[in-house]
Design a protein around this motif. Sequence first.
Motif, PDB file in Angstrom:
ATOM      1  N   LEU A 285      -1.362  -8.682  -0.477  1.00  0.00           N
ATOM      2  CA  LEU A 285      -1.316  -7.244  -0.717  1.00  0.00           C
ATOM      3  C   LEU A 285      -1.441  -6.982  -2.212  1.00  0.00           C
ATOM      4  CD1 LEU A 285       1.634  -6.192   1.640  1.00  0.00           C
ATOM      5  CD2 LEU A 285      -0.822  -6.060   2.108  1.00  0.00           C
ATOM      6  N   SER A 286      -2.234  -5.976  -2.565  1.00  0.00           N
ATOM      7  CA  SER A 286      -2.376  -5.553  -3.960  1.00  0.00           C
ATOM      8  C   SER A 286      -1.804  -4.149  -4.099  1.00  0.00           C
ATOM      9  CB  SER A 286      -3.847  -5.566  -4.388  1.00  0.00           C
ATOM     10  OG  SER A 286      -4.385  -6.868  -4.295  1.00  0.00           O
ATOM     11  N   PHE A 287      -0.949  -3.967  -5.110  1.00  0.00           N
ATOM     12  CA  PHE A 287      -0.274  -2.695  -5.304  1.00  0.00           C
ATOM     13  C   PHE A 287      -0.982  -1.852  -6.362  1.00  0.00           C
ATOM     14  CE2 PHE A 287       3.623  -5.375  -4.171  1.00  0.00           C
ATOM     15  CZ  PHE A 287       3.422  -5.160  -2.814  1.00  0.00           C
ATOM     16  N   GLU A 288      -0.701  -0.574  -6.320  1.00  0.00           N
ATOM     17  CA  GLU A 288      -1.344   0.367  -7.235  1.00  0.00           C
ATOM     18  C   GLU A 288      -0.934   0.120  -8.682  1.00  0.00           C
ATOM     19  OE1 GLU A 288      -2.399   5.120  -7.000  1.00  0.00           O
ATOM     20  OE2 GLU A 288      -0.368   4.448  -6.494  1.00  0.00           O
ATOM     21  N   ASN A 289       0.262  -0.428  -8.890  1.00  0.00           N
ATOM     22  CA  ASN A 289       0.740  -0.680 -10.251  1.00  0.00           C
ATOM     23  C   ASN A 289       0.257  -2.015 -10.816  1.00  0.00           C
ATOM     24  OD1 ASN A 289       2.221  -2.466  -8.763  1.00  0.00           O
ATOM     25  ND2 ASN A 289       4.235  -1.624  -9.298  1.00  0.00           N
ATOM     26  N   GLY A 290      -0.633  -2.701 -10.099  1.00  0.00           N
ATOM     27  CA  GLY A 290      -1.165  -3.975 -10.568  1.00  0.00           C
ATOM     28  C   GLY A 290      -0.449  -5.186 -10.022  1.00  0.00           C
ATOM     29  N   GLY A 291       0.651  -5.001  -9.324  1.00  0.00           N
ATOM     30  CA  GLY A 291       1.384  -6.120  -8.754  1.00  0.00           C
ATOM     31  C   GLY A 291       0.735  -6.622  -7.475  1.00  0.00           C
TER      32      GLY A 291
END
Length: 365
Positions: A285-291
Amino acid sequence: MFSCFHFPAFSLNCLLARDGIAPEQAAVLLSQGEREKSSLLEVNEAARQHGLLPGLRTTRALARCADLLLMESDEEAEIATRRELLAFIESLTPDFELTSPETFLLDLSSILCSSDNDWLHTSLDASKHLALPVQAALGSTPDLAHLTALSRHTAARPGHLPENFSPLALPLDELIKSSSFPPRDLEVLQLWGLNTLGDLAALPRQGLAERLGPDLARLHDILHEKSTRLLKLHQPLCVFQISHIFEPPVENHEPILFIARRLLQTLCNRLAHHQRAAAEMTLHLSFENGGGYARTMEMSEPSLSSDILLNSLHTHLENFSATAPINEFHLELIPTLPRHAQHQLFHRGIKDPNQFADTLRRLSG
């Protein structure tokens, strides 16, 4: 009919092609370590003209050729060139064998062309964009094509041998010294006055096998076209993964499960086509905050059911909380051979191991 494409000194020549170095420049590939203690791993044709051969010390090589170009291996460049080379071979025919990292054997039985020689000339013209030296030849058997392609006679005129050319006219010593056909008694053959492969083929096979062993007997069979084999066809590495980008990003797992149902069905169909089953499932999973987040779920038993895989994913995501909105996710299935078990009348076993494992995960969660 078969064809062989041999790319000599591949690791060195891919570096020379990358840097645009002319083939007239003598160049060698060095072993790892200190240069003073290094030796030659590969040499190009121009370096051979100076008497340089693999295994020679670098200091001695520089003494023989003052303007020698010393190259060090570049794994990334080699991987990129090999990928391009495989794409070129696959464009010729899907039926080929990766005999060695430098050699390809092609089955031409499914190719429609006016003549085999015309096809070979056209293929060599198409390989010019690779900028790699190539030795190519035709043969009625795979090993005969391989034998002819390894000859320096082929290297001097790749694909332009006379139509009535016979491999029996090739010099014996250079082919015997090749890595594919290494007899132990080359000196004996030279003392016998053998100069060409035709001289070797004229000897009686039984006496040759008794005196020099099975290697020469096998070469004798190849020359008389008595030895043939099936190609070990190259199987490209299949990666069973799929991705999806959310626009706009999502904040819970329900949209993921909705998309995953369709994507898992596609992956399971691909697995079934290759007669494989899923042993593990990896979620990224890729998060919107770059994590990001990654988790590998091992199946209790290899499965081809998209519903079983979806249930495992659902069980995991129920207890997962994202630190930020999710904008992308990847699914990858790790393939393995499917298991087949015969149901026994009086045997008490787990009817559905994956459902049992899923229940245990829910209880432990």
